[in-house]
Structures are given as structure tokens and as C-alpha cells.
Scaffold this active site. Structure first.
Site, PDB file in Angstrom:
ATOM      1  CD  GLU A  99      61.737  30.635  93.473  1.00 38.66           C
ATOM      2  OE1 GLU A  99      61.238  30.518  94.614  1.00 38.66           O
ATOM      3  OE2 GLU A  99      62.201  31.689  93.041  1.00 38.66           O
ATOM      4  CG  ASP A 103      53.539  35.039  93.762  1.00 38.46           C
ATOM      5  OD1 ASP A 103      52.400  34.569  93.733  1.00 38.46           O
ATOM      6  OD2 ASP A 103      54.293  34.941  94.750  1.00 38.46           O
ATOM      7  CG  PHE A 152      49.065  35.705 100.409  1.00 33.13           C
ATOM      8  CD1 PHE A 152      50.299  36.104  99.929  1.00 33.13           C
ATOM      9  CD2 PHE A 152      48.965  35.277 101.719  1.00 33.13           C
ATOM     10  CE1 PHE A 152      51.424  36.088 100.743  1.00 33.13           C
ATOM     11  CE2 PHE A 152      50.076  35.252 102.539  1.00 33.13           C
ATOM     12  CZ  PHE A 152      51.308  35.659 102.051  1.00 33.13           C
ATOM     13  CG  ASP A 159      56.510  33.539 105.084  1.00 31.56           C
ATOM     14  OD1 ASP A 159      56.728  34.514 105.825  1.00 31.56           O
ATOM     15  OD2 ASP A 159      56.875  33.511 103.894  1.00 31.56           O
ATOM     16  NE  ARG A 165      59.168  30.820 106.382  1.00 30.01           N
ATOM     17  CZ  ARG A 165      59.305  31.421 105.208  1.00 30.01           C
ATOM     18  NH1 ARG A 165      59.065  30.753 104.103  1.00 30.01           N
ATOM     19  NH2 ARG A 165      59.661  32.675 105.136  1.00 30.01           N
TER      20      ARG A 165
END
Length: 181
Positions: A99, A103, A152, A159, A165
Site C-alpha cells: 500500500e 488512512d 492530506f 494524488d 503522483r
């Protein structure tokens, strides 16, 4: 490139490379004598799995799944859908799910239940990033690169609305670029 959008670099390219190397050394030791089936979770994990695979010293094969739970926002929708399933069966295989970021844990929890039902010999998780304060469910993650605050982030596969990315680092966006930032 994107200089006007990035607020702060949290993890540098060199720090990522070093951490991937450390993770690979531990994974290689743990899987010595066994072949790994790496399962990258698209799209975000493509950079992590690429660099991690090249750093491993054990036999491996790579497959990908794509699951959706985000859309174009900055928080999970809570609903998981398989967009691309594995190409080959994982029954009897030593699966390492790779991964980019964990989150809430909701998507990964769902994915692990789905993969366990396919009867792998073993299943573990490697994640470059984990946000412990965002966790809504506890998921077992054996290999963790970095723990972050619940902010974030973009870059290195991560992204916002399919942008950023390709950045070689992990960073935050300037206020107002993404909702909630």
C-alpha cells in the site's frame, strides 16, 4: 513542476529511498527461502511496489488490484469496489499486500478479508505511509515506512484528483488547492 502547489515537503526522495531499502532488507530476511506474491494496490502503490520489488533479494511475482474508496475528494467514502482484480489465484501463495498509505484502514480491512477468503498460505502488509490518528479500524501492518499526522499528502504515487503522483517526495498542498487543505 507543481512548485506553486506544494506547501511543504514532509519526506524527501532520499528518505523514501532509504526507508524502502530498510523495509526490503527486513522483508527479504523474513521471506528467506520463500517466494512472495506482491499485490500492489493501484494506483497509489505503483511507485512503492516498483522500488520495493527491485530492492528485494527473494523470488517474487507481482500482481495488482485496483479498489475504489476515495473518488476525487480527500477522505474515504467508506464504500469499496474492485475496479481491477488479480490476474492469478493466490491460493497457497505467500501474499504481501503493498500500500502507499493507510488512512482509516477501512479499505485495507475490506481488502484483507477479501484476499484471506482466497486461501493464501500467508498474508502480510507493507505500507510506505500510515496515519495512526486517522484509523477507524485496526489492521495488521507488518512493514511500515513512516507514520504521519492525519494530513492530506501527495507525491510518490499519491494524488489529488489524479495529479501530483509523479513527485519524487511526499508533501502537502498549499491551502485551498484541495478541499479541506
Amino acid at each position: 513542476m507543481y512548485d506553486d502547489a506544494i506547501d511543504k515537503i514532509l519526506i524527501t526522495e532520499d528518505e523514501i529511498r532509504d526507508k524502502i531499502g530498510e523495509m526490503a532488507k527486513q522483508i527479504s530476511a523474513d521471506y528467506d527461502g520463500r517466494e512472495i506474491r506482491m499485490v500492489g494496490v493501484l494506483k497509489g502503490a505503483f511507485m512503492v511496489i516498483s522500488d520495493l520489488a527491485r530492492a528485494l533479494s527473494v523470488p517474487l511475482s507481482i500482481d495488482f488490484m485496483s479498489v475504489a474508496s476515495y473518488g476525487s475528494g480527500t477522505s474515504t467514502s467508506g464504500v469499496v469496489r474492485i475496479l481491477k482484480d488479480l490476474d492469478r489465484d493466490v491460493a497457497g501463495q505467500h501474499v504481501l499486500v503493498v500500500e502507499d498509505v493507510i488512512d482509516s484502514g477501512l479499505t485495507l480491512n475490506w481488502l484483507l478479508r477479501n484476499l484471506r477468503a482466497r486461501q493464501p498460505a500467508s498474508i502480510e502488509v507493507a505500507a510506505l505511509l500510515r496515519k495512526p490518528s486517522a484509523a477507524q479500524v485496526e489492521v495488521p501492518v507488518k512493514y511500515v515506512g513512516f507514520d504521519l499526522e492525519n494530513v492530506f499528502v501527495v507525491g510518490y504515487g499519491l494524488d489529488y484528483a489524479e495529479q501530483y503522483r509523479n513527485l519524487p517526495f511526499i508533501g502537502t498542498l498549499k491551502p485551498g488547492i484541495a478541499p479541506g487543505t
